[in-house]
Design a protein around this motif. Structure first.
Motif, PDB file in Angstrom:
ATOM      1  N   CYS A   3      46.170  37.931  40.245  1.00  0.00           N
ATOM      2  CA  CYS A   3      45.319  37.663  39.583  1.00  0.00           C
ATOM      3  C   CYS A   3      44.960  36.301  39.674  1.00  0.00           C
ATOM      4  O   CYS A   3      43.808  35.746  39.618  1.00  0.00           O
ATOM      5  CB  CYS A   3      45.368  38.262  38.254  1.00  0.00           C
ATOM      6  N   ASN A   4      46.127  35.398  39.412  1.00  0.00           N
ATOM      7  CA  ASN A   4      46.096  34.022  39.472  1.00  0.00           C
ATOM      8  C   ASN A   4      45.487  33.501  40.997  1.00  0.00           C
ATOM      9  O   ASN A   4      44.881  32.554  40.925  1.00  0.00           O
ATOM     10  CB  ASN A   4      47.467  33.442  39.320  1.00  0.00           C
ATOM     11  N   VAL A   6      43.475  35.281  42.727  1.00  0.00           N
ATOM     12  CA  VAL A   6      42.247  35.517  42.990  1.00  0.00           C
ATOM     13  C   VAL A   6      41.359  34.478  42.277  1.00  0.00           C
ATOM     14  O   VAL A   6      40.391  34.097  42.550  1.00  0.00           O
ATOM     15  CB  VAL A   6      41.773  37.002  42.547  1.00  0.00           C
ATOM     16  N   CYS A   7      41.863  34.296  40.948  1.00  0.00           N
ATOM     17  CA  CYS A   7      41.179  33.193  40.135  1.00  0.00           C
ATOM     18  C   CYS A   7      40.979  31.985  40.889  1.00  0.00           C
ATOM     19  O   CYS A   7      39.979  31.017  40.948  1.00  0.00           O
ATOM     20  CB  CYS A   7      41.677  33.109  38.852  1.00  0.00           C
ATOM     21  N   LEU A   8      42.362  31.445  41.334  1.00  0.00           N
ATOM     22  CA  LEU A   8      42.196  30.162  42.183  1.00  0.00           C
ATOM     23  C   LEU A   8      41.516  29.941  43.317  1.00  0.00           C
ATOM     24  O   LEU A   8      40.748  29.107  43.386  1.00  0.00           O
ATOM     25  CB  LEU A   8      43.817  29.932  42.612  1.00  0.00           C
ATOM     26  N   ASN A   9      41.384  31.281  43.986  1.00  0.00           N
ATOM     27  CA  ASN A   9      40.567  31.073  45.250  1.00  0.00           C
ATOM     28  C   ASN A   9      38.993  31.353  44.877  1.00  0.00           C
ATOM     29  O   ASN A   9      38.346  30.615  45.496  1.00  0.00           O
ATOM     30  CB  ASN A   9      40.861  32.686  46.146  1.00  0.00           C
ATOM     31  N   TYR A  10      38.728  31.907  43.729  1.00  0.00           N
ATOM     32  CA  TYR A  10      37.546  31.816  43.202  1.00  0.00           C
ATOM     33  C   TYR A  10      36.877  30.365  42.760  1.00  0.00           C
ATOM     34  O   TYR A  10      35.976  29.941  43.480  1.00  0.00           O
ATOM     35  CB  TYR A  10      37.125  32.710  41.861  1.00  0.00           C
ATOM     36  N   TRP A  11      37.614  29.831  41.946  1.00  0.00           N
ATOM     37  CA  TRP A  11      37.286  28.421  41.575  1.00  0.00           C
ATOM     38  C   TRP A  11      37.557  27.239  42.682  1.00  0.00           C
ATOM     39  O   TRP A  11      36.786  26.240  42.673  1.00  0.00           O
ATOM     40  CB  TRP A  11      38.261  27.933  40.391  1.00  0.00           C
ATOM     41  N   TYR A  14      34.241  27.654  44.634  1.00  0.00           N
ATOM     42  CA  TYR A  14      33.272  26.978  43.663  1.00  0.00           C
ATOM     43  C   TYR A  14      33.234  25.581  43.887  1.00  0.00           C
ATOM     44  O   TYR A  14      32.320  24.844  44.269  1.00  0.00           O
ATOM     45  CB  TYR A  14      33.494  27.469  42.301  1.00  0.00           C
TER      46      TYR A  14
END
Length: 135
Positions: A3-4, A6-11, A14
């Protein structure tokens, strides 16, 4: 742990990609820079796939294809866009506004402000003036 990531990849996407594309889109519309606009839209297309925006994935490549064919199909329109005709310019440099937004601000604003036709359907004078404006 995943999850970390995925969130890091998303931001990360961005901040590194989307921010520069939005900056370029905004600058191109404010200055009327057609080439910068097409470049930003082209770079945004891959992000539509990344963020799962199905309609944009489908229609943006077709939009870009039409835009790239303007020079051959509609040379006068292409010349106008190259010379800044993509936007409605005001007296300030870098304050161009896209045509749809300019129409919204000029012609539709009286109907949407406080006391406008949207809030007062029972007022016959406002309804008549809106019909006259539409004609």
């Amino acid at each position: 742990m995943s999850c970390n990531f995925v969130c890091l990849n998303y931001w990360s996407t961005y901040v590194s990609d989307l921010f520069s594309i939005l900056r370029d889109l905004t600058n191109s519309l404010r200055s009327g820079d057609w080439i910068l606009y097409l470049s930003a839209m082209e770079r945004a297309t891959s992000l539509f796939f990344f963020f799962g925006r199905t309609n944009y994935c489908q229609w943006t490549p077709l939009f870009l294809q039409d835009c790239y064919q303007l020079k051959e199909k509609f040379p006068l329109l292409y010349d106008s866009y190259i010379n800044g005709g993509l936007v409605v310019n005001t007296t300030k440099k870098g304050s161009g506004v896209p045509f749809d937004q300019a129409l919204e601000q000029c012609y539709n604003r009286p109907a949407k402000v406080s006391g406008g036709i949207i809030l007062n359907f029972n007022c016959p004078q406002l309804t008549e003036s809106a019909i006259q404006m539409a004609e």
